[in-house]
Design an enzyme around this catalytic site. Structure first.
Site, short mmCIF file in Angstrom:
data_model
loop_
_atom_site.label_atom_id
_atom_site.label_comp_id
_atom_site.label_asym_id
_atom_site.label_seq_id
_atom_site.Cartn_x
_atom_site.Cartn_y
_atom_site.Cartn_z
N THR B 15 0.82 -1.21 0.00
CA THR B 15 0.00 0.00 0.00
C THR B 15 0.85 1.26 0.00
O THR B 15 0.62 2.18 -0.78
CB THR B 15 -0.89 0.02 1.27
OG1 THR B 15 -1.54 -1.25 1.36
CG2 THR B 15 -1.93 1.11 1.18
N GLU B 131 10.39 10.00 8.85
CA GLU B 131 9.16 10.75 9.15
C GLU B 131 7.93 9.86 9.08
O GLU B 131 6.98 10.02 9.84
CB GLU B 131 9.03 11.92 8.16
CG GLU B 131 7.89 12.86 8.43
CD GLU B 131 8.03 13.59 9.77
OE1 GLU B 131 7.33 13.15 10.70
OE2 GLU B 131 8.79 14.56 9.90
N GLY B 136 2.11 8.66 10.42
CA GLY B 136 1.83 8.74 8.98
C GLY B 136 2.30 10.03 8.36
O GLY B 136 3.47 10.38 8.40
N ILE B 138 1.70 13.13 9.16
CA ILE B 138 1.90 14.30 10.02
C ILE B 138 3.40 14.49 10.26
O ILE B 138 4.06 13.57 10.73
CB ILE B 138 1.22 14.09 11.40
CG1 ILE B 138 -0.23 13.63 11.22
CG2 ILE B 138 1.28 15.36 12.22
CD1 ILE B 138 -0.88 13.17 12.53
N GLY B 189 -10.76 -2.70 7.32
CA GLY B 189 -9.34 -2.61 6.99
C GLY B 189 -8.55 -1.72 7.92
O GLY B 189 -7.39 -1.40 7.65
N GLU B 192 -5.63 -5.31 11.54
CA GLU B 192 -5.13 -6.50 10.88
C GLU B 192 -5.92 -7.72 11.34
O GLU B 192 -6.59 -7.70 12.37
CB GLU B 192 -3.66 -6.72 11.28
CG GLU B 192 -2.80 -5.49 11.21
CD GLU B 192 -1.94 -5.46 9.96
OE1 GLU B 192 -1.86 -6.50 9.27
OE2 GLU B 192 -1.38 -4.40 9.66
N ASP B 203 2.77 -1.48 18.79
CA ASP B 203 3.05 -0.53 17.70
C ASP B 203 3.22 0.88 18.26
O ASP B 203 4.16 1.60 17.90
CB ASP B 203 1.90 -0.57 16.69
CG ASP B 203 2.05 0.49 15.61
OD1 ASP B 203 2.89 0.30 14.71
OD2 ASP B 203 1.33 1.50 15.68
N LYS B 207 6.60 3.54 18.30
CA LYS B 207 6.60 4.95 17.89
C LYS B 207 7.02 5.86 19.05
O LYS B 207 7.75 6.82 18.87
CB LYS B 207 5.21 5.33 17.38
CG LYS B 207 4.84 4.58 16.09
CD LYS B 207 3.34 4.69 15.80
CE LYS B 207 2.97 3.96 14.51
NZ LYS B 207 1.50 3.79 14.37
N GLY B 304 -2.43 4.84 5.97
CA GLY B 304 -2.96 4.91 4.62
C GLY B 304 -1.84 5.13 3.63
O GLY B 304 -0.82 5.74 3.96
#
Lengths: 436, 436
Positions: B15, B131, B136, B138, B189, B192, B203, B207, B304
């Protein structure tokens, strides 16, 4: 790596100037750890050198004429915090002419003279940092110019004048009239004694000019910005907007459409559930719409000594890294390479399409709705929302509508015809509506 | 200035990989105008080269083994979108060893192996852009590392896992149970098939590890992060929190105190009037507290293809500018100069001070409040808010309290004693509370 300090010459020792000294002193260790060398104010200018300051000026040479600092050989970078567009321009150009990078918080100077300033800087291969010129400490220049460099930026909208946002927030929360909220803002130091530049939208227009250029890759074009302030916003409009699910905010808006750019500053109705509608008080916020990132936003303190100093020092860190680098390693001042900055046609307001809010007070209710809706229907203007309030006590009846998105010229026709209806009072109120 | 294209080798055509190709193609003109040279994907790797893609692969050489691209002479920069921490690590180190800058969205790799990766990159004088690894599109890495470079960053808190935020928002808005909201998220979606990494907080912890390092100047230290997910949040707790004026959000929190750093990921009650409490659905947000800027925040799409590609391309633009520059002109990977990155002691959870929410269901109401308040008083824990609900239908009575800020060890004692009260049901619920 050089460990000699970066020597900063500070033009102006007001709130922001003192903030810069304070932040550089307080965070000297952290900043040195980031940059690899100390960043130190070695010279500062002040009209009154005997005045007491809130920061220690130890080790700083204080001069009365800032030009003596801008031209000084033993200053590596000049921070311009004088304000104004005449002597400030001379100072900035003098520093650049001597090969010195410049950091400035002066949005008026950049909006009006920025093209010349950046061109001079480019020739000399020096940076001109201006993060502090828009939205105080919020790194919105960096976000647009670098963080969204992969995007075609389609639109931006910002609450970029804290004075206006404070006044509108007070009017919303306390039901105050504009004049009372302004007086409070002045008492608290959120508005100047002469508040014209803020409340008439000129300050926001300077900032919007800068944001639009770096977002769209167009030259700075302050004269093309349509500028309205907040003096026409009434507590009645704020209340009606709330009843319809909207907040009234003073926004700078830039959009890119197929027919050209829109650059406008005005009070705007925004749906109350949008995050931008919830940024209150003296806070600033900027909403960005990019084709890849979608919508994203930043918010924070748009003014104040320390917050603005935060942006100035961030620029100083960039400057420290840039000194001695070739032009190809530098971020271009207006985000796009100088030879790729292209003028965009800016739409006159009457060609701008948006939704509109119209509020009228009427002497007598009978037949009002029918007459108004007939006018709108004839002009092919759909009504998205409507609110009618019966007269109460000695008050008039009120009708407010929110239209679909239409060219402003058509809405102007509608307003003119509504105004001429016999029962309509003088003070018809109208604002643009944005849904984002 | 060189006008030869920057040749990008793309490892992974999922993706995000397809998003990178799409954004670079769609915005080729704008990006070239910014960078001064085109940025073009010349090679890409895919396990299945015959699979249909949503983007045009014309002109792109597709190889099955990403190592063949990482090691290729005619690729200027490698974009790692493979994921995982083993082969991805080999690929990134192989590219760096050949002097190639790397851009990656791989937060797990950086959180676990970042110190080695950045050290290798530093030796070779190449950038590693990441980044896209946090929030994402931002540009939060850039905001912290450069935009707030003048600040001592004291704290940050982020909604940095869109799956958790979506599930909690659904539970809040629809009253859904966790399992139902998760099933919806999977259908759409947003989660997962195996959602463990997201809903258990791993996750977000990856981060947070990255954010804390660049904010505080400490080495990446994933093992020190206290990690909790959202599986224990119930609709009942969400409703009670709302009644008390709070929202429940899954946050990554990093704070710097006199006694050390706090690094923790957990469901948290936040006052509903804070902007961070209003960032719903799959959106991400990060709140930053700096000593100069005060509080500021960013929000936008955290996941996304296109949004993540926005961040990857921004890094590619930085890379394009950096190639050939000396190390002193580059932004250090972890914001601080490598020799100035310093380990900070990380507080164990029981030493962390915060406010707490405690909810208990009780069989019989009589004497409950008195017993609970007695326990809290004995442990010197003030009650900031309390809510007691009488039993209705077949349900138990409920008591919920919000405490003052106390060390967690003391709250643990209180919970143990409350649990042992005879009338208290099994499922005592507790979460930390942050007021910001």
């Amino acid at each position: 790596m050089s460990v000699a300090p970066l020597r900063v010459g500070l033009l102006g020792l007001g709130t922001v100037g003192q903030g810069v000294i304070r932040v550089l002193q307080r965070n000297a260790d952290e900043i040195t750890r980031r940059v690899g060398r100390p960043v130190v104010v070695t010279h500062a200018s002040a009209r009154d050198t005997s005045k007491a300051r809130e920061v220690s000026l130890e080790g700083i040479t204080i001069l009365t004429d800032p030009m003596d600092i801008a031209a000084k050989a033993d200053v590596d970078v000049v921070v311009e915090l004088i304000g104004g567009t005449t002597y400030a321009r001379d100072l900035v150009l003098a520093a650049i002419a001597r090969g010195k990078p410049v950091v400035t918080a002066n949005k008026a100077l950049l909006a009006l003279e920025g093209n010349a300033v950046f061109s001079a800087a480019r020739e000399k291969g020096v940076l001109v940092g201006f993060e502090a010129a828009v939205a105080g400490g919020i790194p919105v220049i960096k976000a647009i110019r670098e963080g969204l460099a992969g995007n075609r930026i389609e639109a931006l909208a910002g609450i970029i004048n804290g004075t206006c946002n404070y006044i509108l927030t007070q009017m919303t929360e306390k039901g105050q009239a504009f004049a009372d909220a302004l007086a409070d803002a002045q008492r608290l130091g959120y508005a100047e004694a002469d508040p014209t530049f803020d409340v008439e939208g000129v300050d926001a227009a300077h900032k919007l000019t800068i944001l639009a250029s770096i977002a769209f890759g167009m030259p700075l074009n302050f004269d093309a910005v349509a500028v309205e302030g907040i003096t026409k916003v009434t507590p009645q409009d704020i209340k009606i907007a709330q009843a319809l699910g909207y907040r009234i905010k003073h926004l700078g808006i830039a959009k890119r459409t197929d027919s050209g750019a829109e650059l406008r500053v005005h009070a705007t109705l925004i749906p109350e559930d949008k995050l931008i509608a919830k940024v209150d008080g003296v806070l600033n916020t900027v909403l960005l719409q990019g084709d890849a990132v979608g919508q994203m936003g930043l918010y924070g303190r748009g003014a104040g000594g320390d917050a603005t100093a935060s942006a100035v020092v961030a620029d100083l860190v960039d400057v420290a890294r840039s000194i001695g680098a070739e032009a190809r390693h530098l971020v271009p001042a207006l985000a796009f390479q100088p030879d790729a900055v292209r003028a965009l046609p800016v739409l006159p307001l009457d060609q701008v399409a948006s939704a509109h809010y119209l509020r009228i007070n009427v002497a007598d209710e009978t037949g009002v709705l029918k007459a108004i809706t007939a006018i709108l229907a004839e002009l092919d203007i759909s009504i998205e929302a409507i609110l009618q309030k019966e007269p109460r006590g000695g008050e008039d009846a009120t009708v407010a509508v929110i239209t679909s998105v239409i060219p402003e010229s058509r809405f102007n026709q509608a307003v003119a015809r509504v105004r001429s209806l016999p029962f309509v009072r003088e003070d018809v109120s109208r604002f643009r509506v944005e849904h984002f």
